[in-house]
Write a protein that holds these residues in place. Structure first.
Motif, mmCIF file in Angstrom:
data_model
loop_
_atom_site.group_PDB
_atom_site.id
_atom_site.type_symbol
_atom_site.label_atom_id
_atom_site.label_comp_id
_atom_site.label_asym_id
_atom_site.label_seq_id
_atom_site.Cartn_x
_atom_site.Cartn_y
_atom_site.Cartn_z
ATOM 1 N N MET A 69 0.842 -1.083 0.106
ATOM 2 C CA MET A 69 0.250 0.269 -0.035
ATOM 3 C C MET A 69 0.933 1.273 -0.060
ATOM 4 O O MET A 69 1.801 1.478 0.854
ATOM 5 C CB MET A 69 -0.891 0.090 1.280
ATOM 6 C CG MET A 69 -1.980 -0.910 1.172
ATOM 7 S SD MET A 69 -3.071 -0.542 -0.102
ATOM 8 C CE MET A 69 -4.393 -1.913 0.411
ATOM 9 N N VAL A 70 0.634 2.243 -0.889
ATOM 10 C CA VAL A 70 1.633 3.338 -1.026
ATOM 11 C C VAL A 70 0.807 4.565 -0.937
ATOM 12 O O VAL A 70 1.476 5.572 -1.105
ATOM 13 C CB VAL A 70 2.476 3.203 -2.250
ATOM 14 C CG1 VAL A 70 3.501 2.262 -2.463
ATOM 15 C CG2 VAL A 70 1.547 3.408 -3.426
ATOM 16 N N THR A 71 -0.518 4.472 -0.976
ATOM 17 C CA THR A 71 -1.062 5.679 -0.849
ATOM 18 C C THR A 71 -2.720 5.534 -0.298
ATOM 19 O O THR A 71 -3.158 4.385 -0.249
ATOM 20 C CB THR A 71 -1.495 6.424 -2.352
ATOM 21 O OG1 THR A 71 -2.047 7.763 -2.352
ATOM 22 C CG2 THR A 71 -2.458 5.613 -3.229
ATOM 23 N N ILE A 72 -2.926 6.749 0.264
ATOM 24 C CA ILE A 72 -4.601 6.992 0.651
ATOM 25 C C ILE A 72 -5.347 7.393 -0.462
ATOM 26 O O ILE A 72 -4.971 8.707 -0.932
ATOM 27 C CB ILE A 72 -4.596 7.655 2.092
ATOM 28 C CG1 ILE A 72 -3.849 6.807 3.134
ATOM 29 C CG2 ILE A 72 -5.987 8.137 2.361
ATOM 30 C CD1 ILE A 72 -3.715 7.821 4.302
ATOM 31 N N GLY A 73 -6.377 6.932 -0.711
ATOM 32 C CA GLY A 73 -7.305 7.446 -1.924
ATOM 33 C C GLY A 73 -8.192 6.769 -2.533
ATOM 34 O O GLY A 73 -7.958 5.307 -2.514
ATOM 35 N N GLU A 74 -9.066 7.167 -3.325
ATOM 36 C CA GLU A 74 -9.303 8.401 -3.440
ATOM 37 C C GLU A 74 -10.312 9.095 -2.396
ATOM 38 O O GLU A 74 -11.349 8.510 -2.201
ATOM 39 C CB GLU A 74 -9.853 8.915 -4.695
ATOM 40 C CG GLU A 74 -11.065 8.167 -5.449
ATOM 41 C CD GLU A 74 -11.458 8.150 -6.646
ATOM 42 O OE1 GLU A 74 -11.888 8.912 -7.149
ATOM 43 O OE2 GLU A 74 -10.861 6.888 -7.341
ATOM 44 N N THR A 75 -9.982 10.285 -1.938
ATOM 45 C CA THR A 75 -10.978 10.926 -0.894
ATOM 46 C C THR A 75 -10.919 12.519 -1.645
ATOM 47 O O THR A 75 -10.201 12.938 -2.351
ATOM 48 C CB THR A 75 -10.212 11.143 0.521
ATOM 49 O OG1 THR A 75 -11.309 11.699 1.445
ATOM 50 C CG2 THR A 75 -8.996 11.550 0.337
ATOM 51 N N GLY A 76 -11.961 13.081 -0.924
ATOM 52 C CA GLY A 76 -12.325 14.437 -1.354
ATOM 53 C C GLY A 76 -13.653 14.854 -1.406
ATOM 54 O O GLY A 76 -14.455 14.495 -0.644
ATOM 55 N N LEU A 77 -13.996 15.570 -2.421
ATOM 56 C CA LEU A 77 -15.573 16.129 -2.411
ATOM 57 C C LEU A 77 -16.260 15.668 -3.939
ATOM 58 O O LEU A 77 -15.323 16.130 -4.892
ATOM 59 C CB LEU A 77 -15.782 17.338 -2.057
ATOM 60 C CG LEU A 77 -15.123 18.008 -0.599
ATOM 61 C CD1 LEU A 77 -15.134 19.423 -0.560
ATOM 62 C CD2 LEU A 77 -15.924 17.189 0.371
ATOM 63 N N ASP A 78 -17.281 15.408 -3.952
ATOM 64 C CA ASP A 78 -17.885 15.421 -5.262
ATOM 65 C C ASP A 78 -19.436 16.051 -5.231
ATOM 66 O O ASP A 78 -20.332 15.298 -4.567
ATOM 67 C CB ASP A 78 -17.982 13.644 -5.585
ATOM 68 C CG ASP A 78 -18.581 13.413 -7.076
ATOM 69 O OD1 ASP A 78 -19.514 14.193 -7.416
ATOM 70 O OD2 ASP A 78 -18.214 12.524 -7.574
ATOM 71 N N TRP A 79 -19.310 17.212 -5.903
ATOM 72 C CA TRP A 79 -20.705 17.681 -5.830
ATOM 73 C C TRP A 79 -21.503 17.392 -7.184
ATOM 74 O O TRP A 79 -22.408 18.101 -7.550
ATOM 75 C CB TRP A 79 -20.545 19.195 -5.643
ATOM 76 C CG TRP A 79 -20.009 19.686 -4.362
ATOM 77 C CD1 TRP A 79 -19.195 20.741 -4.333
ATOM 78 C CD2 TRP A 79 -19.981 19.125 -3.357
ATOM 79 N NE1 TRP A 79 -18.746 20.871 -3.153
ATOM 80 C CE2 TRP A 79 -19.294 19.893 -2.206
ATOM 81 C CE3 TRP A 79 -20.488 18.055 -2.740
ATOM 82 C CZ2 TRP A 79 -19.094 19.543 -0.980
ATOM 83 C CZ3 TRP A 79 -20.348 17.541 -1.417
ATOM 84 C CH2 TRP A 79 -19.628 18.455 -0.611
ATOM 85 N N PHE A 80 -20.870 16.507 -8.031
ATOM 86 C CA PHE A 80 -21.699 15.828 -9.279
ATOM 87 C C PHE A 80 -22.775 15.092 -8.912
ATOM 88 O O PHE A 80 -24.024 14.995 -9.168
ATOM 89 C CB PHE A 80 -20.767 15.524 -10.286
ATOM 90 C CG PHE A 80 -21.204 15.204 -11.491
ATOM 91 C CD1 PHE A 80 -21.761 15.831 -12.609
ATOM 92 C CD2 PHE A 80 -21.378 13.748 -11.669
ATOM 93 C CE1 PHE A 80 -22.268 15.294 -13.872
ATOM 94 C CE2 PHE A 80 -22.180 13.126 -12.923
ATOM 95 C CZ PHE A 80 -22.537 14.191 -13.730
ATOM 96 N N ARG A 81 -22.404 13.968 -8.216
ATOM 97 C CA ARG A 81 -23.249 12.967 -7.744
ATOM 98 C C ARG A 81 -24.049 13.117 -6.546
ATOM 99 O O ARG A 81 -25.129 12.530 -6.068
ATOM 100 C CB ARG A 81 -22.541 11.514 -8.082
ATOM 101 C CG ARG A 81 -22.003 11.158 -9.252
ATOM 102 C CD ARG A 81 -21.665 9.666 -9.331
ATOM 103 N NE ARG A 81 -21.237 9.427 -10.769
ATOM 104 C CZ ARG A 81 -21.629 9.110 -11.847
ATOM 105 N NH1 ARG A 81 -23.345 9.304 -11.664
ATOM 106 N NH2 ARG A 81 -21.256 8.829 -12.827
ATOM 107 N N THR A 82 -23.373 13.904 -5.612
ATOM 108 C CA THR A 82 -23.970 14.340 -4.324
ATOM 109 C C THR A 82 -24.264 15.560 -4.131
ATOM 110 O O THR A 82 -23.296 16.549 -4.241
ATOM 111 C CB THR A 82 -23.016 13.729 -3.303
ATOM 112 O OG1 THR A 82 -23.093 12.377 -3.267
ATOM 113 C CG2 THR A 82 -23.760 14.228 -1.954
ATOM 114 N N SER A 83 -25.396 16.230 -4.340
ATOM 115 C CA SER A 83 -25.874 17.673 -4.108
ATOM 116 C C SER A 83 -25.116 18.125 -3.101
ATOM 117 O O SER A 83 -25.405 17.980 -1.681
ATOM 118 C CB SER A 83 -27.143 17.711 -4.007
ATOM 119 O OG SER A 83 -27.583 19.224 -4.211
#
Length: 320
Positions: free
Chosen positions: A145-159
């Protein structure tokens, strides 16, 4: 034979049936790179192809390593199993192990399921977000395991306009940022229609030392904002799209030592194969756009991208 746990839809967002034939292989790259974001947990296209086949296809194209991302608990567990050698024929395990690494997380949209609905994509019962992040933390200790992700924000599929759902994503993003700092691992950001809010969360929490905007989707101005915070920008097949001049402008102003390349396979297939199945062997199409945008030879661009990927992940693939 594929042992993937997910499958890409045969229908495009437009509602049309996709062409499921595999694109022909491009001319191999003159120097190696790694695909720093793909989803080998998804099957797609004609035939049933195993992980070892995708890795071999990539190798022939000059793509000497792949980081496969699992971003719900089912896919994250699968990713950890693959790194332990499961789902790969014994005779291919050494070949794959040298060329494959992983990353895991709870995707922003899945965070909403853990917090708001309590149900997974297939109607299964889900644990709390705290419990999910705790399991992700444990899985990150898996060798490879070399990374954490993907994390963040998505206002396309979640209003963004629904407070409970918006707050669930922001809470999850903050938890992943804390985890990246605790583990000392790079973090890959998913940012869809959420540029301003992503920056606001990073500013409030403090950007992890090695933060990568996966499938960078902003213009040159947003690229400057991300770069000012020490981030790396990873470009996918979207940079080859005819309507993506803004991405090529972002590429042009991004220093080579902050640029990475990815497929997000099986999604975001580069031109001229947009909509068809994607795999790491198609990265040469994107690398040629990167080289052109930077005014470099393809060999120079590959060397610079590989050096950046090695710096961030400590992984440059086989013979890298």
């Amino acid at each position: 034979m594929s042992n993937a746990v997910n499958s890409r839809s045969a229908t495009a967002e437009s509602g049309h049936t996709r062409d499921l034939t595999w694109p022909e292989a491009p001319e191999p790259l003159p120097g190696p790179v790694i695909d720093n974001h793909a989803h080998l947990d998804f099957s797609d296209g004609e035939g049933s192809h195993g992980i070892e086949e995708h890795v071999a296809w990539a190798e022939r194209a000059g793509v000497r390593g792949i980081i496969t991302i699992g971003c719900d608990l089912v896919s994250a567990r699968w990713t950890a199993d693959v790194l332990r050698g499961e789902h790969i024929p014994p005779e291919h395990r050494a070949f794959v192990a040298e060329r494959l690494r992983g990353g895991v997380s709870i995707h922003p949209n899945d965070a909403v399921n853990h917090v708001v609905t309590g149900k997974g994509r297939n109607g299964e019962e889900l644990c709390s977000l705290d419990e999910a992040i705790a399991e992700i933390s444990d899985l990150l200790d898996t060798p490879g395991m070399v990374t954490i992700g993907e994390t963040g924000l998505d206002w396309f599929r979640t209003s963004r306009k629904k407070p409970e759902r918006r707050d669930a994503q922001i809470q999850s993003f903050r938890m992943h940022i804390a985890l990246a700092k605790e583990k000392g691992l790079p973090m890959q950001i998913h940012d869809r229609d959420a540029h301003r809010d992503v920056i606001d969360v990073l500013d409030a929490e403090g950007t992890p030392e090695r933060t990568v905007f996966h499938c960078f989707s902003g213009d040159a101005q947003f690229a400057r904002e991300a770069l000012d915070r020490g981030a790396y920008l990873s470009f996918s097949g979207t940079s080859t799209f005819k309507n993506a001049a803004y991405l090529r402008e972002a590429l042009a102003i991004t220093p080579l030592n902050r640029i990475m390349v990815e497929t997000d396979a099986p999604f975001l297939t580069p031109e001229p194969f947009r909509g068809r199945p994607n795999s790491s062997y198609l990265i040469p199409h994107t690398m040629r756009v990167i080289a052109e945008a930077k005014g470099l030879s393809l060999e120079e661009a590959c060397a610079g991208v590989l050096a950046t990927e090695r710096e961030v992940y400590g992984f440059a693939g086989a013979e890298g």
